[in-house]
Design a protein around this motif. Structure first.
Motif, PDB file in Angstrom:
ATOM      1  N   THR A   1      -3.938   1.133 -11.848  1.00 14.79           N
ATOM      2  CA  THR A   1      -2.912   0.187 -11.408  1.00 14.79           C
ATOM      3  C   THR A   1      -1.924   0.885 -10.474  1.00 14.79           C
ATOM      4  O   THR A   1      -1.505   0.334  -9.454  1.00 14.79           O
ATOM      5  CB  THR A   1      -2.159  -0.396 -12.622  1.00 14.79           C
ATOM      6  N   THR A   2      -1.570   2.114 -10.832  1.00 19.12           N
ATOM      7  CA  THR A   2      -0.673   2.897  -9.965  1.00 19.12           C
ATOM      8  C   THR A   2      -1.323   3.136  -8.608  1.00 19.12           C
ATOM      9  O   THR A   2      -0.674   3.034  -7.554  1.00 19.12           O
ATOM     10  CB  THR A   2      -0.351   4.251 -10.644  1.00 19.12           C
TER      11      THR A   2
ATOM     12  N   LEU B   1       3.189  -6.836  -2.028  1.00 23.57           N
ATOM     13  CA  LEU B   1       3.690  -5.562  -2.557  1.00 23.57           C
ATOM     14  C   LEU B   1       4.480  -5.795  -3.845  1.00 23.57           C
ATOM     15  O   LEU B   1       4.367  -5.018  -4.807  1.00 23.57           O
ATOM     16  CB  LEU B   1       4.553  -4.866  -1.504  1.00 23.57           C
TER      17      LEU B   1
ATOM     18  N   ASN C   1      -3.257  -9.052   0.149  1.00 23.40           N
ATOM     19  CA  ASN C   1      -3.695  -7.953   1.000  1.00 23.40           C
ATOM     20  C   ASN C   1      -4.819  -8.394   1.941  1.00 23.40           C
ATOM     21  O   ASN C   1      -4.864  -8.017   3.111  1.00 23.40           O
ATOM     22  CB  ASN C   1      -4.155  -6.780   0.131  1.00 23.40           C
TER      23      ASN C   1
ATOM     24  N   PHE D   1      -1.170  -0.237  -1.577  1.00 22.16           N
ATOM     25  CA  PHE D   1      -0.885  -1.532  -0.943  1.00 22.16           C
ATOM     26  C   PHE D   1      -0.318  -1.417   0.472  1.00 22.16           C
ATOM     27  O   PHE D   1      -0.790  -2.077   1.398  1.00 22.16           O
ATOM     28  CB  PHE D   1       0.028  -2.403  -1.823  1.00 22.16           C
TER      29      PHE D   1
ATOM     30  N   ALA E   1       1.977  -6.343  -6.583  1.00 23.95           N
ATOM     31  CA  ALA E   1       1.358  -5.075  -6.983  1.00 23.95           C
ATOM     32  C   ALA E   1       2.330  -4.225  -7.795  1.00 23.95           C
ATOM     33  O   ALA E   1       1.944  -3.545  -8.756  1.00 23.95           O
ATOM     34  CB  ALA E   1       0.882  -4.316  -5.746  1.00 23.95           C
ATOM     35  N   THR E   2       3.593  -4.253  -7.400  1.00 25.77           N
ATOM     36  CA  THR E   2       4.619  -3.486  -8.126  1.00 25.77           C
ATOM     37  C   THR E   2       4.782  -4.035  -9.539  1.00 25.77           C
ATOM     38  O   THR E   2       4.844  -3.278 -10.521  1.00 25.77           O
ATOM     39  CB  THR E   2       5.967  -3.558  -7.382  1.00 25.77           C
TER      40      THR E   2
ATOM     41  N   SER F   1      -3.556   1.282  -7.183  1.00 26.46           N
ATOM     42  CA  SER F   1      -3.577   0.007  -6.463  1.00 26.46           C
ATOM     43  C   SER F   1      -2.211  -0.275  -5.817  1.00 26.46           C
ATOM     44  O   SER F   1      -2.126  -0.685  -4.654  1.00 26.46           O
ATOM     45  CB  SER F   1      -3.943  -1.106  -7.452  1.00 26.46           C
ATOM     46  N   ARG F   2      -1.157  -0.023  -6.568  1.00 31.76           N
ATOM     47  CA  ARG F   2       0.204  -0.263  -6.057  1.00 31.76           C
ATOM     48  C   ARG F   2       0.521   0.674  -4.893  1.00 31.76           C
ATOM     49  O   ARG F   2       1.082   0.267  -3.879  1.00 31.76           O
ATOM     50  CB  ARG F   2       1.216  -0.059  -7.197  1.00 31.76           C
TER      51      ARG F   2
ATOM     52  N   TYR G   1       3.387  -9.667   3.120  1.00 31.70           N
ATOM     53  CA  TYR G   1       3.487  -8.255   2.729  1.00 31.70           C
ATOM     54  C   TYR G   1       4.470  -8.095   1.575  1.00 31.70           C
ATOM     55  O   TYR G   1       4.171  -7.435   0.565  1.00 31.70           O
ATOM     56  CB  TYR G   1       3.936  -7.423   3.927  1.00 31.70           C
TER      57      TYR G   1
ATOM     58  N   ALA H   1       2.565  -5.713 -11.185  1.00 34.66           N
ATOM     59  CA  ALA H   1       1.323  -5.465 -11.934  1.00 34.66           C
ATOM     60  C   ALA H   1       1.327  -4.073 -12.554  1.00 34.66           C
ATOM     61  O   ALA H   1       0.686  -3.839 -13.584  1.00 34.66           O
ATOM     62  CB  ALA H   1       0.118  -5.635 -11.015  1.00 34.66           C
ATOM     63  N   ALA H   2       2.056  -3.153 -11.909  1.00 31.49           N
ATOM     64  CA  ALA H   2       2.095  -1.776 -12.420  1.00 31.49           C
ATOM     65  C   ALA H   2       3.111  -1.598 -13.544  1.00 31.49           C
ATOM     66  O   ALA H   2       3.168  -0.536 -14.169  1.00 31.49           O
ATOM     67  CB  ALA H   2       2.399  -0.810 -11.281  1.00 31.49           C
TER      68      ALA H   2
END
Lengths: 471, 144
Positions: free
Chosen positions: A301-302, B35, B60, A308, B38-39, A304-305, B31, B41-42
């Motif tokens: 996951t890291t 982003l 993406n 990006f 994704a952030t 993937s982030r 974007y 999700a982490a």
């Protein structure tokens, strides 16, 4: 789990064909010379198919060196001698009809399987038979252990076929084939048979599960059964990951797709182990295997982030994205992370679990090749990020980054970002097997082994398609 | 609970209000949304069903479509990183991801309706739009 024939299955079929040939020769019509001559032709063509297969296993570029050296491996030397003697002997046979498409004899069936096995090996190499097209070339085809196993198999088949020469000669004489023809067609191949026995080896023949499980490169993806489709697409993705660092301009979009794939695979594998999100909410699993999966999932996951914002000039590979989308869709349908689970037969559920286990293993391989691709992109300054996304610390010592940040342009990805990303990849990558290193332990001479899909997933024989209904 | 979302509120409002209905505006909104997804999700526990992971991937891919048609866009568009929220603010942050995606989808509709738009651009938008719509559906938590 894959639907595609393996090398081991094809060579097993060849063995059955050669063994049944003994009975076929015994039952040739006496007095029917034409049948006897056909049997001789079949015998010759099958021997030549074995000779060609030996040539392919040995690697044509290596044969002259093996034959000339007294230091080479005894089995390989015997194989080179077998090739040479068969070629010398076959020169007196005249033109042998090698058309394997029409015969119905057991030997014709054996020959088709041998040729299919040869073709299977060839699909892993470029048309010249030199450059690898898949990671299995280094890990299997050029792995000494696997080569020994392949040669032992082909030697055993040749020795068995040749052991029937006298019997065939007897039946051909009884059928009235002229002695003049028989003298050149079945001249007494005892020395060739001795070579074949040397190739087979005196002790139990070596085996290689990796060779046995090898399937054709780039096979058609089976959509017959979800577990098989997941396995086939994962294998294709694994090959794509291997090929990525070999490209001049790999695309970071592929790395992004692979990272999402790994997150998805780990999530569904955990749920399948009995750790759906609702369980993981309670904390890290006590089971060390599950805990390791959680850690790897977080690392992906890291990754993937972090990936990006990254950009490369090369466009995305649509096939990779499509395979990732399809694998995730199957997993969502047949192994959902939460909510009602589809009703699956116990065997289907087991196969899906096995396919997931294999997929997790493959993610380790993918990480290893992804980090190589990442380092290549960064090393050739193909990897960029929007400079605005960089922090003050990241740009402060680099005037060109400061300038790019102020102008809101793309800038080369800072070394520290690449370094951290590479470290995260390495933490989830498959450790290279020490057996795959060169003598000095420094040179990587083989890629990591393919996740052993067949042994993990079991045979696909007899698998009924999954018919899922929502509970 | 809304403390972090206040820190996201201002840039999100600026983006959704001021992004133009051009390629750069669509790219910036997409974007920022991708982003942010994704952030989020982490963040441990914030993406249990992987919806945000998938939404980020779709966003993406929409960006990749735009960049393939207009390679200069990432160099000229504003790339906004909203930062990492506290786990407690994750739900509010997801709403803002959806807000950004809605804004991007709206800009795509406007640009698509522009008279005289080259056919290549129209087709590109036709590829971008479904990706944004699926990203939104995934982030919003509805059926997909």
């Amino acid at each position: 789990m894959s639907d595609h024939a393996t090398y081991g299955e094809l060579m097993d079929r060849a063995a059955v064909g050669i063994a049944r040939g003994v009975s076929w020769v015994e039952h040739l019509h006496l007095g029917d010379r034409e049948h006897a001559e056909l049997a001789i032709t079949e015998f010759h063509a099958t021997l030549l198919a074995l000779e060609e297969h030996t040539w392919k296993v040995l690697d044509p570029r290596r044969v002259p060196g093996i034959a000339a050296s007294s230091e080479s491996d005894p089995r390989e030397r015997a194989a080179a001698a077998l090739i040479e003697r068969l070629r010398d002997t076959s020169a007196s046979w005249g033109r042998v009809d090698r058309d394997e498409g029409v015969g119905t004899s057991p030997w014709a069936k054996a020959r088709r399987s041998i040729r299919a096995a040869s073709d299977l090996l060839a699909t892993h190499l470029d048309p010249r038979g030199v450059r690898a097209r898949t990671p299995d070339v280094a890990a299997v085809l050029r792995d000494p252990e696997s080569r020994q196993a392949a040669l032992a198999r082909v030697g055993e088949l040749a020795a068995t076929l040749l052991a029937g020469e006298d019997h065939l000669l007897l039946r051909a004489r009884q059928a009235g084939v002229p002695k003049k023809i028989l003298r050149s067609a079945l001249p007494g191949l005892g020395d060739v048979a001795a070579c074949a026995r040397d190739v087979a080896g005196a002790d139990g023949p070596p085996t290689s599960s990796r060779l046995e499980d090898l399937t054709v490169a780039s096979p058609r993806v089976s959509t017959r059964e979800p577990a098989a489709e997941v396995s086939d697409r994962m294998l294709r993705l694994r090959r794509a990951a291997w090929a990525l660092p070999q490209q001049t301009s790999p695309s970071v979009e592929s790395l992004k797709s692979f990272s999402v794939l790994a997150v998805v695979v780990h999530g569904h594998a955990l749920a399948n182990l009995g750790y759906p999100p609702s369980e993981l909410r309670k904390g890290l699993p006590a089971d060390p295997n599950a805990a390791r999966l959680v850690e790897r999932s977080r690392a992906w996951t890291t990754i993937s982030r972090t990936l990006f914002p990254c950009r490369t000039p090369a466009p995305a590979d649509r096939r990779i994205a499509a395979d990732v989308a399809r694998v995730s869709a199957i997993l969502r349908d047949f192994a959902p992370l939460s909510g009602p689970q589809p009703e699956l037969k116990a065997m289907d559920r087991r196969h899906l679990g096995q396919a997931l286990n294999a997929a997790v293993e493959m993610c380790g391989d993918i990480a290893q090749w992804n980090v190589a691709a990442l380092e290549q992109m960064a090393g050739t300054e193909q990897l960029h990020v929007p400079a605005r996304a960089l922090t003050g610390d990241q740009v402060t010592d680099h005037p060109h980054l400061v300038e790019a940040k102020l102008a809101d342009r793309l800038a080369p990805t800072p070394h520290a970002v690449v370094h951290d990303l590479a470290a995260t990849y390495k933490a989830v990558a498959t450790r290279t097997d020490s057996r795959l290193l060169g003598a000095g332990g420094l040179t990587l001479r083989a890629e990591p082994l393919r996740a052993d899909v067949s042994s993990i997933a079991g045979s696909s024989a007899g698998i009924e398609p999954i018919h899922a209904t929502r509970a | 609970m809304r403390m972090m979302s206040l820190s996201w509120r201002a840039p999100v409002t600026v983006l959704t209000d001021r992004a133009d209905a051009e390629w750069t505006g669509i790219w910036s909104l997409t974007y920022a949304a991708g982003l942010a997804a994704a952030t989020l999700a982490a963040l441990p526990g914030a993406d249990e069903d992987l919806r945000l992971t998938y939404a980020a991937l779709d966003a993406n891919q929409a960006l990749a479509e735009i960049e393939a048609a207009h390679p200069g866009v990432p160099s000229s568009a504003a790339a906004i990183d909203l930062g990492t929220p506290a786990a407690a603010d994750a739900a509010a942050a997801v709403e803002m991801v959806v807000e950004l995606l809605d804004a991007a989808i709206g800009r795509v509709s406007i640009l698509s309706a522009t008279a005289g738009l080259p056919v290549g651009d129209l087709l590109c938008l036709a590829r971008v739009q479904p990706l944004l719509l699926t990203a939104r559906a995934k982030a919003a938590g509805g059926a997909w």
